[in-house]
Enzyme design. Structure first.
Site, PDB file in Angstrom:
ATOM      1  N   LYS A 181      20.967 -41.102  34.583  1.00 45.87           N
ATOM      2  CA  LYS A 181      22.047 -40.176  34.276  1.00 45.87           C
ATOM      3  C   LYS A 181      22.159 -40.075  32.750  1.00 45.87           C
ATOM      4  O   LYS A 181      22.711 -40.966  32.103  1.00 45.87           O
ATOM      5  CB  LYS A 181      23.362 -40.668  34.885  1.00 45.87           C
ATOM      6  CG  LYS A 181      24.501 -39.628  34.849  1.00 45.87           C
ATOM      7  CD  LYS A 181      25.251 -39.676  33.547  1.00 45.87           C
ATOM      8  CE  LYS A 181      26.323 -38.604  33.485  1.00 45.87           C
ATOM      9  NZ  LYS A 181      26.826 -38.395  32.116  1.00 45.87           N
ATOM     10  N   GLU A 256      24.454 -52.063  26.377  1.00 52.02           N
ATOM     11  CA  GLU A 256      24.207 -51.944  24.931  1.00 52.02           C
ATOM     12  C   GLU A 256      25.314 -51.061  24.395  1.00 52.02           C
ATOM     13  O   GLU A 256      25.347 -49.859  24.630  1.00 52.02           O
ATOM     14  CB  GLU A 256      22.814 -51.344  24.672  1.00 52.02           C
ATOM     15  CG  GLU A 256      22.343 -51.528  23.243  1.00 52.02           C
ATOM     16  CD  GLU A 256      22.824 -50.441  22.316  1.00 52.02           C
ATOM     17  OE1 GLU A 256      23.841 -50.687  21.606  1.00 52.02           O
ATOM     18  OE2 GLU A 256      22.233 -49.357  22.310  1.00 52.02           O
ATOM     19  N   CYS A 290      24.163 -46.588  17.024  1.00 57.04           N
ATOM     20  CA  CYS A 290      24.947 -47.789  17.313  1.00 57.04           C
ATOM     21  C   CYS A 290      24.698 -48.878  16.271  1.00 57.04           C
ATOM     22  O   CYS A 290      25.541 -49.751  16.071  1.00 57.04           O
ATOM     23  CB  CYS A 290      24.619 -48.305  18.708  1.00 57.04           C
ATOM     24  SG  CYS A 290      22.852 -48.538  18.997  1.00 57.04           S
ATOM     25  N   GLU A 391      34.516 -48.475  15.391  1.00 59.32           N
ATOM     26  CA  GLU A 391      33.296 -47.686  15.249  1.00 59.32           C
ATOM     27  C   GLU A 391      33.622 -46.204  15.104  1.00 59.32           C
ATOM     28  O   GLU A 391      34.316 -45.622  15.934  1.00 59.32           O
ATOM     29  CB  GLU A 391      32.394 -47.898  16.467  1.00 59.32           C
ATOM     30  CG  GLU A 391      31.032 -47.262  16.315  1.00 59.32           C
ATOM     31  CD  GLU A 391      30.112 -47.556  17.492  1.00 59.32           C
ATOM     32  OE1 GLU A 391      28.928 -47.812  17.266  1.00 59.32           O
ATOM     33  OE2 GLU A 391      30.610 -47.542  18.641  1.00 59.32           O
TER      34      GLU A 391
END
Length: 501
Positions: A181, A256, A290, A391
């Protein structure tokens, strides 16, 4: 600015066939550099997810897939690597249209993706069991490593195929089948990948690609009863939800997640190289990675000179058409992401940070239709500020100074994240001390943003669970079976516990 192309209509890939969504609904995919619709992506639902898992399970249990030796699986993976290499330019153009990243960067990614399939092709028939030595010599005990079954892969929008490859190459090599997905924002390259995959010769159902929104399709996939493993890349909040969903079936997860990675520059470093590494760490890919080195710590004795040079360099970065070889930074991938970047810069200035570069959208009318934001450097940042702790996922660098090694280790580790870190120093002993002291899954010394198929990747703390890439990853997609064989003709007492040591 960017040449218009015909709008593409994609189909999902289930059971070896390209199919329309059961609800006949589609999602508009917009080019971030122009604001124009360029593709329609199927908006899948529960029926499509169920079909995909059924196809994956049937394939996994079929003689066609289960009888394939690890060596033959490796040969198929090599064929896939060759096909991907031939289609690298097309895949790169697709991703640039979809997420706005530079074509030259996307092409670089597409050229290295085959390396992952080649690596795991070679590893497929190198996975071995063990013989367990027992005190009772009449019992022969050995282990087998077997695939899990159907692996659900849920990927992020920033590097769709590369992130999917981190998961799928190891999962396929281990003998699993897959339901993939991709992000609803960048699904096109995964569907183009499916076309290439379909031509290689894998049994129908080995790979299934279901597209749609995360709150619907992704949610259903992560708690599907036929999923034997869920692997996810994305934000920590969604990662927690994926883990909870998977736990409802006692399904294992690899996560992750996000990062707030420190990039640490000591006075004895090669400062030109460090400057390039800092630029790469935060402004390459528009900071939408990331592993972005979004927190810069500079030793105080060189801070003024280093930061001034960095600010000059940031102001010279060329924004523009991601397809142009002269462009150095592209747009944000989505309107929501651009708004998030703006929000965090405003929060930072409200908390006392000072804008040293950028801090706004560009005024160039050529960029007005795209989702562009200037490379931004913030000074007067304290590590306790939200801009240093949360973040952003954009081209925003928070700059701080330090005096001692011990001080910067505490500052760097003072974060809920622990995905990556960079160290710039010519002191060999210091580099190894720092590598051990930093709480991060990957530590780069005198380099940044580099990877290899054989190097394990993952995070500490809220940056995730488990590891992708390397030998570690293939074991995460397998389970261990212990086999004990009695070699003697002894008849045992059925009412007593038997120990073998």
């Amino acid at each position: 600015m960017v040449q218009k192309t015909a709008i593409k209509h994609y189909q999902m890939y289930i059971g070896g066939e390209f199919v329309d969504p059961s609800n006949s609904e589609y999602i508009e995919s917009t080019n971030p550099a122009t604001g124009e619709i360029w593709a329609y992506i199927p908006k899948g639902g529960k029926e499509d997810v169920d079909r995909a898992f059924k196809a994956a399970r049937q394939c996994y249990e079929s003689e066609e897939w289960s009888s394939l030796s690890p060596t033959k699986r490796g040969k198929l993976l090599r064929k896939l690597a060759e096909a991907l290499e031939k289609n690298a330019e097309h895949l790169a153009r697709t991703e640039t249209q979809d997420n706005g990243k530079l074509y030259k960067e996307m092409l670089g990614q597409m050229m290295i993706i085959p390396s992952w399939y080649e690596y795991y092709a070679g590893l497929a028939d190198k996975v071995e069991g063990t013989v367990i030595p027992l005190d009772r010599q009449s019992v022969f005990n050995y282990t087998l490593r077997e695939p899990l079954g159907v692996v659900a892969c849920i990927t992020a929008w920033n590097s769709p195929l590369l992130i999917a490859t981190f998961k799928m190459a190891a999962a396929l090599a281990a003998g699993n089948t897959i339901v993939l997905k991709p992000s609803e924002f960048t699904s096109a390259s995964s569907l183009e990948f499916a076309r290439i995959f379909n031509e290689v010769g894998f049994p129908p159902g080995t790979l299934n690609v279901v597209t749609g929104y995360g709150h619907s399709v992704g949610d259903i996939i992560s708690k599907h009863s036929l999923a034997n493993k869920v692997t996810f890349t994305g934000g920590p909040e969604t990662g927690r939800k994926v883990a909870v969903n998977a736990a409802s079936n006692l399904t294992g997860v690899t996560l992750e997640l996000g990062g707030k990675s420190p990039n640490i520059v000591f006075a004895d470093a090669n400062l030109d190289a460090a400057e390039a590494g800092v630029i790469s760490g935060i402004f390459a890919a528009s900071g939408q990675t990331c592993i972005a080195g979004s927190r810069l710590f500079v030793e105080r004795s060189i801070a003024d000179e280093f930061i001034d040079s960095l600010v000059r360099r940031a102001k010279e970065i060329r924004l523009g058409n991601p397809m142009s070889p002269d462009t150095q930074m592209g747009p944000a991938a989505t309107p929501a992401q651009l708004m998030k970047i703006e929000k965090y810069v405003n929060i930072a200035t409200d908390e006392g940070a000072r804008v040293l570069a950028g801090g706004e959208r560009p005024c160039d009318p050529e960029l007005s239709k795209g989702l562009f934001y200037l490379p931004t450097i913030l000074g007067n940042v304290r590590n306790s500020m939200r801009i240093a702790q949360e973040e952003v996922f954009g081209p925003v660098l928070s700059v701080m100074t330090f005096d001692t090694e011990e001080e910067v280790v505490k500052l760097a580790n003072d974060s809920e994240f622990g995905l990556a870190a960079g160290i710039w120093t010519n002191d060999l002993n210091r580099s190894h001390r720092m590598a051990r002291a930093l709480e991060a899954g990957t530590v780069w010394v005198n380099t940044y943003r580099t990877s290899a198929p054989g190097s394990p990747f993952g995070g500490y703390k809220n940056s995730g669970l488990g590891r992708e890439m390397g030998i570690d990853a293939i074991y995460d997609f397998m389970q261990t079976k212990s086999v004990l064989v009695e070699l003697s003709d002894e008849i045992r007492d059925p009412f007593t516990v038997r120990t073998l040591n």
